[in-house]
Structure formats: structure tokens, C-alpha cells
Design an enzyme around this catalytic site. Structure first.
Site, PDB file in Angstrom:
ATOM      1  N   GLU A 262      38.614  49.259  37.618  1.00 39.11           N
ATOM      2  CA  GLU A 262      38.412  48.953  39.258  1.00 39.11           C
ATOM      3  C   GLU A 262      38.033  50.051  39.572  1.00 39.11           C
ATOM      4  O   GLU A 262      37.659  49.949  40.767  1.00 39.11           O
ATOM      5  CB  GLU A 262      39.785  48.268  39.433  1.00 39.11           C
ATOM      6  CG  GLU A 262      39.729  46.751  39.362  1.00 39.11           C
ATOM      7  CD  GLU A 262      40.890  45.863  40.098  1.00 39.11           C
ATOM      8  OE1 GLU A 262      41.855  46.771  40.853  1.00 39.11           O
ATOM      9  OE2 GLU A 262      40.694  44.771  40.142  1.00 39.11           O
ATOM     10  N   HIS A 283      41.631  47.389  10.934  1.00 28.31           N
ATOM     11  CA  HIS A 283      41.118  46.150   9.989  1.00 28.31           C
ATOM     12  C   HIS A 283      40.211  45.355  10.893  1.00 28.31           C
ATOM     13  O   HIS A 283      40.496  44.017  10.320  1.00 28.31           O
ATOM     14  CB  HIS A 283      42.386  45.946   9.576  1.00 28.31           C
ATOM     15  CG  HIS A 283      43.165  46.856   8.626  1.00 28.31           C
ATOM     16  ND1 HIS A 283      42.918  46.660   7.271  1.00 28.31           N
ATOM     17  CD2 HIS A 283      43.902  47.658   8.829  1.00 28.31           C
ATOM     18  CE1 HIS A 283      43.852  47.762   6.836  1.00 28.31           C
ATOM     19  NE2 HIS A 283      44.389  48.219   7.863  1.00 28.31           N
ATOM     20  N   LYS A 402      36.044  35.439  44.017  1.00 23.14           N
ATOM     21  CA  LYS A 402      36.935  34.806  44.947  1.00 23.14           C
ATOM     22  C   LYS A 402      36.127  33.876  45.879  1.00 23.14           C
ATOM     23  O   LYS A 402      36.881  32.729  45.950  1.00 23.14           O
ATOM     24  CB  LYS A 402      37.923  35.619  45.442  1.00 23.14           C
ATOM     25  CG  LYS A 402      38.796  36.314  44.793  1.00 23.14           C
ATOM     26  CD  LYS A 402      39.742  37.407  45.513  1.00 23.14           C
ATOM     27  CE  LYS A 402      40.533  38.156  44.748  1.00 23.14           C
ATOM     28  NZ  LYS A 402      41.136  39.133  45.623  1.00 23.14           N
TER      29      LYS A 402
HETATM   30  O1  PA5 Z   1      44.482  47.385  41.899  1.00 22.12           O
HETATM   31  C1  PA5 Z   1      44.500  46.717  42.825  1.00 22.12           C
HETATM   32  O2  PA5 Z   1      44.242  46.846  44.003  1.00 22.12           O
HETATM   33  C2  PA5 Z   1      44.409  45.237  42.427  1.00 22.12           C
HETATM   34  O3  PA5 Z   1      44.243  45.021  41.026  1.00 22.12           O
HETATM   35  C3  PA5 Z   1      45.364  44.471  43.077  1.00 22.12           C
HETATM   36  O4  PA5 Z   1      46.450  44.923  42.896  1.00 22.12           O
HETATM   37  C4  PA5 Z   1      45.410  42.937  42.621  1.00 22.12           C
HETATM   38  O5  PA5 Z   1      44.251  42.505  42.889  1.00 22.12           O
HETATM   39  C5  PA5 Z   1      46.437  42.125  43.375  1.00 22.12           C
HETATM   40  O6  PA5 Z   1      46.509  42.245  44.605  1.00 22.12           O
HETATM   41  P1  PA5 Z   1      47.800  41.896  45.559  1.00 22.12           P
HETATM   42  O7  PA5 Z   1      48.915  42.969  45.086  1.00 22.12           O
HETATM   43  O8  PA5 Z   1      47.224  41.912  47.003  1.00 22.12           O
HETATM   44  O9  PA5 Z   1      48.072  40.572  45.372  1.00 22.12           O
END
Ligand code: PA5
Length: 411
Positions: A262, A283, A402
Site C-alpha cells: 500500500e 517444497h 469500493k
Molecule cells: O493502511 C491503511 O490505511 C489501510 O489498510 C486501513 O488500515 C484499512 O483500510 C482500514 O481502514 P479503517 O481503519 O479506516 O477501517
């Protein structure tokens, strides 16, 4: 790494300053400045949950979930915890949620719902279902006392619900994003409930900062961050495989993949983060690693050996293992790691080995070593993303699916 490259230490120092100054860079100094009152509150609420609950169901996804699970599994806290953790709201699967409901049936439980935005669909659905189970079991008033919300301190749907119902709350600090949040109440609270030594996790992070960012020219962290970018930029290696010989690190791998994926995968570039657990995967993926496309580099994690490992017994067998009799399994595993490194390097793979030693650790892996590694990778990841020219702290790409999904669901 075998090849030595020229590292630009002035640039490294500049990038570290950029991280510190970034509005989302508060995770960088937090281990050294963690408010004492916050740590006390975490321990107090954790002790209360331990007294009243067999299980704490942690609802969250991505950065709001993976760090706690990584440490919980790596330290095998489930085998010793007074109050065990269950994880929910990290998928859309009704079957997975049913498993959680089945486990808590007839048991005492509390909920820690963790969402910075408070609007993420997976945890929101799981929270509804589990909140109903909580109310059905304890009634509305007692249920509200068993919900701990970790969320934005100022706004959002979860923040508002928590306020309206007087839930216990912890803040996700405004200047820290999900995937950099394991050493905030997001990870520290559930881990304290499970019996982890959270002071040691923070100490490990501080130790990493003090040893790795004090003298940049001798820093493994800087060398790792710059070398992996060099391998990508100059040598066409666009896949990094995180490798260890410990199955309990499966979720640490998942946390690491989310952190790098990310943070770096933007603007049609970035190193694809993958992982293996050896020797299991020798393996399965071993053949590819040895002999497949050479666009891969490999990062091995190595910990102190367990203090009291199983030994290979002397017992009548026709397996031909006499040469291993009385040897600890850790010795065999260490030799397997050495052999794998040699074989893969001979096969043309560049490798790093990150060795985190804690001589006190009974099981080799400890809070201290994990705290060190968490800070190590968070900092290396932020530096690497900046080298790629992308923002380490946003994730614009995850919004697209989304939008499509909400359209299909008729939101
Ligand atoms: O690293 C990030 O920002 C994302 O992975 C969020 O943690 C994830 O999408 C969850 O978001 P939220 O805490 O707003 O539910």
C-alpha cells in the site's frame, strides 16, 4: 547483499527529515514519546477485559488488524493468554464470521472494534453482527461496557457511535495511518489483553531507531532501503520475497506485504511484495525461487534460536537419520537456511539477511525483536516509497473497487 552499491547518505538523512515532517509521520517518534497515561489506560482496560472475558474479538481490516495479529501469532500468545484474541471483520465471508460466533457461543467475550475512518464495510458488517450477539447475551447496558472502540479522536461514524453510547475508546492518532499503527493503541491494546509485554515492543522500536538511524553509514536499515530500490531501478528486480523458517511468522509476512504494497505500489510502479515460509515453501515455490524468472530478490529474517528446542531422538527406525540423532531441530533449521541462501545466490538471486537477536528470548522471537523489526520495516518502507517518488502514507488506489462495489450494492 552481495554487490556493494554506493549509498547516498546525505539523501538518506534528508528523507528521514521528510518522514518526520510529514503530517502522517507521527509513528516515527511515537515509541520515544508514547504518553505514559495512555500506556496506563491500555493496561487498565486490558486487565478489566481479562477479568470479564474469555475472548476479545478484534474487528478490523488492513492496517487496523494485521499488526496485532502478526505479533499475536509470532509470539504464540494464544497458547498462554487468559483472554484469547479472535479476529473478525477482515473479509466479506459469512463462513468466517460464523466460526467466530461458534467459538464465542457460551463464552464471555468483549469486542474491540478498530477503524480509523469508522466506515470500512467489512468491519462495519462484522461489528453489527457481533454487537447484536453481545446485546442478545448481556443486554444493551452491559454490552456497551464490553465494547472498546479504537478510532479517530475527532470524527467519523464509529467515533460518534462510541460517544453516544459511552463506549470505552482509544485514539488512532490523527498523524498515523493504518499500516503504520501497530505500535499505537490499534495494536498495543489487543496485544496487552493477550498478555504481550507492550513496553518491550516499544523498547524494541526505540532500539531500532537508536541503533539504525544514529550512524547512517553503518545502518542495515539504510542499506536495505536503498539497495532494494537499486535492485528495482537498475537490475529489473520488481518482486521482493520475504522469507523465514518459522510458520508463526505467516501473519508477520501479511503485515509486511500490506505495509509495502500500500505504501509503494503507486503510479504504475513499485516492488511487488511476496512472502514464503520455508522449509514448507521449499517444497512448493522452491523450484521457482531457484530456477524461475530472475526478477526476484529475497529478504531472509533470522531470529535467536529457541532455548529449549526439540531434539531428534535416538529410536529404532529405518529412516537413515542416525547422523542427526540428539541434534536440536533448530540446528537443522539453521543449516537449511544457510543452504537455501547459498543455493538461491548461486541461482542468481540477490539476498538480504536481517538478523534480529534477543539472547533473553526463550522462544527466539520476542516482543523486543518484533518491535525492532516493525520499526525497521516501517522506516525502510517510507524511505523506499520516497525513493520511488510516491507518497508512503496514502492509498488512493483502494478507493476504486469500493466505488464500484457500492454502486453494485445500491448504496
Ligand atoms: O493502511 C491503511 O490505511 C489501510 O489498510 C486501513 O488500515 C484499512 O483500510 C482500514 O481502514 P479503517 O481503519 O479506516 O477501517
Amino acid at each position: 547483499m552481495k554487490d556493494v552499491i554506493d549509498l547516498d547518505y546525505a539523501l538518506a538523512a534528508e528523507l528521514i527529515e521528510d518522514i518526520k515532517d510529514d503530517p502522517m509521520g507521527d509513528w516515527f517518534d511515537l515509541p520515544s514519546r508514547f504518553p505514559h497515561y495512555e500506556l496506563e489506560k491500555i493496561q487498565e482496560v486490558a486487565a478489566r477485559v481479562q477479568k470479564t472475558s474469555d475472548y476479545l474479538v478484534c474487528i478490523g481490516i488492513g492496517g487496523s488488524y494485521l499488526g496485532a495479529r502478526a505479533v499475536y501469532e509470532a509470539l504464540d500468545l494464544g497458547s498462554t493468554a487468559k483472554c484469547k484474541l479472535l479476529f473478525a471483520g477482515n473479509s466479506m465471508s459469512s463462513r468466517e464470521l460464523k466460526k467466530v460466533l461458534k467459538t464465542i457461543d457460551g463464552k464471555d467475550f468483549s469486542i474491540n472494534v478498530i477503524s480509523k475512518s469508522g466506515t470500512t464495510l467489512e468491519p462495519a458488517i462484522a461489528f453489527r453482527i457481533l454487537k447484536k450477539a453481545l446485546i442478545d447475551k448481556y443486554g444493551k447496558e452491559e454490552a456497551a461496557k464490553r465494547i472498546i472502540a479504537t478510532t479517530d479522536p475527532e470524527t467519523g461514524a464509529l467515533h460518534d457511535e462510541a460517544k453516544a453510547n459511552d463506549y470505552e475508546t482509544f485514539d488512532v492518532p490523527l498523524g498515523i495511518g493504518g499500516r503504520y499503527s501497530v505500535l499505537t493503541p490499534v495494536g498495543l491494546f489487543p496485544l496487552a489483553v493477550a498478555g504481550a509485554d507492550i513496553d518491550k515492543l516499544l523498547e524494541g522500536a526505540r532500539h531500532c531507531k537508536d541503533t539504525q538511524l544514529y550512524d547512517l553509514e553503518n545502518s542495515m536499515l539504510i542499506s536495505y532501503a536503498f539497495s532494494r530500490f537499486y535492485l528495482y531501478d537498475e537490475c529489473g528486480c520488481d518482486v521482493e520475497v520475504l522469507a523465514s523458517f518459522e510458520p508463526s511468522l505467516l501473519y508477520f509476512n501479511e503485515w509486511w506485504k500490506q505495509l509495502f504494497g500500500e505504501s509503494e505500489g503507486k503510479n504504475k510502479q513499485g516492488i511487488f511484495p511476496a512472502s514464503v515460509i520455508y522449509s514448507t515453501d521449499l517444497h512448493s515455490l522452491g523450484q521457482y525461487m531457484q530456477d524461475g524468472r530472475r526478477n526476484i530478490f529475497e529478504t531472509f529474517l533470522k531470529f535467536s534460536p529457541e532455548k529449549d528446542p526439540l531434539k531428534i531422538p535416538k529410536v529404532a527406525s529405518s529412516d537413515g537419520l542416525e547422523y542427526l540423532e540428539n541434534k536440536p531441530m533448530t540446528e537443522v533449521s539453521e543449516k537449511a537456511l544457510e543452504a537455501t541462501l547459498k543455493a538461491h545466490e548461486a541461482g542468481g538471486i540477490s539476498t538480504f539477511t536481517i538478523e534480529v537477536l534477543d539472547p533473553e528470548a526463550e522462544n527466539g522471537i520476542s516482543e523486543l525483536s518484533l518491535g525492532f523489526l516493525i520499526f525497521f520495516f516501517e522506516t525502510a518502507c517510507a524511505i523506499s516509497a520516497l525513493l520511488h517518488g510516491v507518497d508512503p502514507f496514502n492509498q488512493p488506489g483502494v478507493e476504486r473497487y469500493k466505488k464500484e462495489m457500492f454502486k453494485l450494492l445500491g448504496k
